[in-house]
Scaffold this motif. Sequence first.
Motif, PDB file in Angstrom:
ATOM      1  N   LEU A  27       0.831  -1.202   0.000  1.00 46.33           N
ATOM      2  CA  LEU A  27       0.000   0.000   0.000  1.00 46.33           C
ATOM      3  C   LEU A  27       0.864   1.251   0.000  1.00 46.33           C
ATOM      4  CD1 LEU A  27      -2.743   1.448   0.216  1.00 46.33           C
ATOM      5  CD2 LEU A  27      -2.547   1.213   2.713  1.00 46.33           C
ATOM      6  N   VAL A  28       1.943   1.254   0.771  1.00 44.84           N
ATOM      7  CA  VAL A  28       2.859   2.398   0.790  1.00 44.84           C
ATOM      8  C   VAL A  28       3.433   2.652  -0.603  1.00 44.84           C
ATOM      9  CG1 VAL A  28       5.117   3.181   1.621  1.00 44.84           C
ATOM     10  CG2 VAL A  28       3.447   2.243   3.233  1.00 44.84           C
ATOM     11  N   ALA A  29       3.852   1.581  -1.284  1.00 48.70           N
ATOM     12  CA  ALA A  29       4.404   1.736  -2.631  1.00 48.70           C
ATOM     13  C   ALA A  29       3.354   2.250  -3.609  1.00 48.70           C
ATOM     14  CB  ALA A  29       4.983   0.408  -3.109  1.00 48.70           C
ATOM     15  N   ALA A  30       2.141   1.697  -3.518  1.00 41.41           N
ATOM     16  CA  ALA A  30       1.073   2.138  -4.415  1.00 41.41           C
ATOM     17  C   ALA A  30       0.705   3.593  -4.150  1.00 41.41           C
ATOM     18  CB  ALA A  30      -0.160   1.249  -4.238  1.00 41.41           C
ATOM     19  N   LEU A  31       0.509   3.937  -2.889  1.00 41.08           N
ATOM     20  CA  LEU A  31       0.131   5.306  -2.542  1.00 41.08           C
ATOM     21  C   LEU A  31       1.246   6.281  -2.889  1.00 41.08           C
ATOM     22  CD1 LEU A  31      -1.840   7.298  -1.216  1.00 41.08           C
ATOM     23  CD2 LEU A  31      -0.782   6.745   0.995  1.00 41.08           C
ATOM     24  N   GLY A  32       2.488   5.911  -2.593  1.00 41.78           N
ATOM     25  CA  GLY A  32       3.602   6.796  -2.911  1.00 41.78           C
ATOM     26  C   GLY A  32       3.704   7.083  -4.396  1.00 41.78           C
ATOM     27  N   SER A  33       3.586   6.046  -5.219  1.00 39.79           N
ATOM     28  CA  SER A  33       3.664   6.264  -6.667  1.00 39.79           C
ATOM     29  C   SER A  33       2.479   7.096  -7.153  1.00 39.79           C
ATOM     30  CB  SER A  33       3.736   4.932  -7.405  1.00 39.79           C
ATOM     31  OG  SER A  33       2.568   4.152  -7.202  1.00 39.79           O
ATOM     32  N   TRP A  34       1.300   6.857  -6.576  1.00 40.38           N
ATOM     33  CA  TRP A  34       0.103   7.640  -6.939  1.00 40.38           C
ATOM     34  C   TRP A  34       0.290   9.101  -6.568  1.00 40.38           C
ATOM     35  CZ3 TRP A  34      -3.549  10.678  -4.587  1.00 40.38           C
ATOM     36  CH2 TRP A  34      -4.763  10.880  -5.264  1.00 40.38           C
ATOM     37  N   ARG A 193       8.985   3.309  -6.284  1.00 41.34           N
ATOM     38  CA  ARG A 193       8.849   1.960  -5.760  1.00 41.34           C
ATOM     39  C   ARG A 193       9.638   1.832  -4.469  1.00 41.34           C
ATOM     40  NH1 ARG A 193      12.250  -0.662 -10.825  1.00 41.34           N
ATOM     41  NH2 ARG A 193      14.275   0.222 -10.324  1.00 41.34           N
ATOM     42  N   GLY A 194       9.618   0.640  -3.864  1.00 39.77           N
ATOM     43  CA  GLY A 194      10.293   0.421  -2.600  1.00 39.77           C
ATOM     44  C   GLY A 194      11.801   0.404  -2.733  1.00 39.77           C
ATOM     45  N   ALA A 195      12.478   0.751  -1.641  1.00 40.35           N
ATOM     46  CA  ALA A 195      13.936   0.823  -1.642  1.00 40.35           C
ATOM     47  C   ALA A 195      14.594  -0.540  -1.800  1.00 40.35           C
ATOM     48  CB  ALA A 195      14.420   1.494  -0.359  1.00 40.35           C
ATOM     49  N   ASP A 196      13.839  -1.625  -1.660  1.00 39.04           N
ATOM     50  CA  ASP A 196      14.410  -2.948  -1.897  1.00 39.04           C
ATOM     51  C   ASP A 196      14.803  -3.139  -3.350  1.00 39.04           C
ATOM     52  OD1 ASP A 196      11.610  -2.782  -2.320  1.00 39.04           O
ATOM     53  OD2 ASP A 196      11.443  -4.964  -2.361  1.00 39.04           O
ATOM     54  N   LEU A 197      14.283  -2.295  -4.233  1.00 39.78           N
ATOM     55  CA  LEU A 197      14.611  -2.389  -5.658  1.00 39.78           C
ATOM     56  C   LEU A 197      15.666  -1.372  -6.084  1.00 39.78           C
ATOM     57  CD1 LEU A 197      11.038  -3.060  -7.031  1.00 39.78           C
ATOM     58  CD2 LEU A 197      12.964  -4.653  -7.003  1.00 39.78           C
ATOM     59  N   LEU A 198      16.218  -0.636  -5.129  1.00 37.74           N
ATOM     60  CA  LEU A 198      17.248   0.356  -5.448  1.00 37.74           C
ATOM     61  C   LEU A 198      18.437  -0.293  -6.143  1.00 37.74           C
ATOM     62  CD1 LEU A 198      18.283   3.317  -5.088  1.00 37.74           C
ATOM     63  CD2 LEU A 198      19.267   2.572  -2.910  1.00 37.74           C
ATOM     64  N   LEU A 221      11.137   4.460  -2.117  1.00 34.32           N
ATOM     65  CA  LEU A 221      10.460   4.749  -0.858  1.00 34.32           C
ATOM     66  C   LEU A 221      10.981   3.856   0.270  1.00 34.32           C
ATOM     67  CD1 LEU A 221       6.830   4.838  -2.313  1.00 34.32           C
ATOM     68  CD2 LEU A 221       8.371   6.780  -1.947  1.00 34.32           C
ATOM     69  N   PRO A 222      10.890   4.335   1.517  1.00 36.71           N
ATOM     70  CA  PRO A 222      11.348   3.517   2.649  1.00 36.71           C
ATOM     71  C   PRO A 222      10.530   2.244   2.771  1.00 36.71           C
ATOM     72  CG  PRO A 222      10.079   5.401   3.418  1.00 36.71           C
ATOM     73  CD  PRO A 222      10.319   5.619   1.957  1.00 36.71           C
ATOM     74  N   LEU A 223      11.184   1.202   3.236  1.00 32.57           N
ATOM     75  CA  LEU A 223      10.511  -0.083   3.395  1.00 32.57           C
ATOM     76  C   LEU A 223       9.782  -0.134   4.732  1.00 32.57           C
ATOM     77  CD1 LEU A 223      13.202  -2.607   2.134  1.00 32.57           C
ATOM     78  CD2 LEU A 223      11.295  -1.593   0.863  1.00 32.57           C
ATOM     79  N   ALA A 224       8.633  -0.787   4.727  1.00 24.72           N
ATOM     80  CA  ALA A 224       7.898  -1.042   5.964  1.00 24.72           C
ATOM     81  C   ALA A 224       8.403  -2.352   6.560  1.00 24.72           C
ATOM     82  CB  ALA A 224       6.402  -1.121   5.685  1.00 24.72           C
ATOM     83  N   ALA A 253      -0.383   5.005   6.093  1.00 26.35           N
ATOM     84  CA  ALA A 253       0.563   5.032   4.983  1.00 26.35           C
ATOM     85  C   ALA A 253       1.057   6.451   4.726  1.00 26.35           C
ATOM     86  CB  ALA A 253      -0.086   4.451   3.734  1.00 26.35           C
ATOM     87  N   LEU A 254       0.169   7.435   4.816  1.00 21.07           N
ATOM     88  CA  LEU A 254       0.584   8.827   4.644  1.00 21.07           C
ATOM     89  C   LEU A 254       1.580   9.232   5.725  1.00 21.07           C
ATOM     90  CD1 LEU A 254      -2.810  10.466   3.650  1.00 21.07           C
ATOM     91  CD2 LEU A 254      -0.729  10.437   2.251  1.00 21.07           C
ATOM     92  N   ARG A 255       1.298   8.868   6.965  1.00 20.25           N
ATOM     93  CA  ARG A 255       2.226   9.202   8.053  1.00 20.25           C
ATOM     94  C   ARG A 255       3.559   8.489   7.862  1.00 20.25           C
ATOM     95  NH1 ARG A 255      -2.546   8.354  10.918  1.00 20.25           N
ATOM     96  NH2 ARG A 255      -1.790   6.376  11.792  1.00 20.25           N
ATOM     97  N   PHE A 256       3.507   7.244   7.398  1.00 21.07           N
ATOM     98  CA  PHE A 256       4.740   6.496   7.156  1.00 21.07           C
ATOM     99  C   PHE A 256       5.604   7.200   6.108  1.00 21.07           C
ATOM    100  CE2 PHE A 256       7.245   3.155   5.117  1.00 21.07           C
ATOM    101  CZ  PHE A 256       7.821   2.541   6.221  1.00 21.07           C
ATOM    102  N   LEU A 257       4.954   7.847   5.130  1.00 22.78           N
ATOM    103  CA  LEU A 257       5.669   8.584   4.087  1.00 22.78           C
ATOM    104  C   LEU A 257       5.999  10.010   4.505  1.00 22.78           C
ATOM    105  CD1 LEU A 257       3.709   7.292   0.963  1.00 22.78           C
ATOM    106  CD2 LEU A 257       6.100   6.802   1.548  1.00 22.78           C
ATOM    107  N   GLY A 258       5.788  10.332   5.776  1.00 18.79           N
ATOM    108  CA  GLY A 258       6.142  11.650   6.277  1.00 18.79           C
ATOM    109  C   GLY A 258       5.166  12.741   5.934  1.00 18.79           C
ATOM    110  N   GLN A 259       3.985  12.372   5.438  1.00 20.19           N
ATOM    111  CA  GLN A 259       2.999  13.355   5.013  1.00 20.19           C
ATOM    112  C   GLN A 259       1.957  13.560   6.107  1.00 20.19           C
ATOM    113  OE1 GLN A 259       3.779  14.683   1.891  1.00 20.19           O
ATOM    114  NE2 GLN A 259       5.505  13.259   2.174  1.00 20.19           N
TER     115      GLN A 259
END
Length: 303
Positions: A27-34, A193-198, A221-224, A253-259
């Motif tokens: 959800l974090v990855a989807a929301l972040g990309s959106w 996308r997630g930082a695991d794919l960096l 994005l940071p990993l959960a 998810a928004l709070r996790f992304l610092g928003q």
Amino acid sequence: MRGGFAVTSPRGRFAPSPTGRLHFGSLVAALGSWLFARSAGATWIVRMEDIDRGREVPGAAEAILATLAAFGLASDEPVVRQSARTPLYAAALARLERDGHAYRCWCSRSELEPFDGIHPPACVAPVRDRPPAWRLRVGSATVGFTDRVLGAQEQDLRRDVGDFVVWRADGACAYQLAVVVDDAAQGIGEVVRGADLLDSTPRQILLQRLLGLPQPAYAHLPLALGPDGRKLSKHEAALAVDARDPLPALGAALRFLGQPAPTERNVHMLLSRAAREFDPARIPRTAGMPPAFAAARNATSRG
């Protein structure tokens, strides 16, 4: 211009694999990309990365799409499935072979152990009685790029990766090549996308250069993480988000992304405000636990 290529659109995408239900990390990855796409007034699409059929869970793709829709994250265009795009990938492989960038390889993991798992610039398998994979020659390539979240990145591909697989021995296109072909075909201007794919990004940029494809911008994005510090998607206790009650997970998810987490009690109004207020500079650069996990851990430690 980004990375030497003209980008005409910041089109974004979310590309899940149908290996299970949508959990908080996804959800974090989807929301972040959106958010990256919507805050730029761009199109956002969903691509189902179902090329590894052996890992696919029956019904997972449909469940993921239904959950995304419940969270207000429906694709702006029809969903593309990698399993239907093999001819595109085969054409890209044929071009790499024609130009001398790809070669057949019979090496097994055990045969690469003397090389610390890093593939040398040629196949070293003593026996070739099994189907080969195809590997990309990395040569002396060092690839750098600027990530919108993590800043300047650089990787020496020969030292850190070696010649890597672009077509698997079982006849399936490998992730690195498939994602490059798909991002170009779909006009993706920004990959979030997630930082695991960096670690995969330099390989994908090299493929883009060799195939003459545009290079998108990147944001990882940071990993959960679960309570034990493992990536949430790898955690046996990773819980699927509840499509019947999306607001709590969206806020988390928004709070996790610092928003800031809007207080609207309607999904679409919440997302609209979140897109208006989105600030990539607030995104944390390090992995962490989702707010709900953190609260549970803190409550336990206090007891």
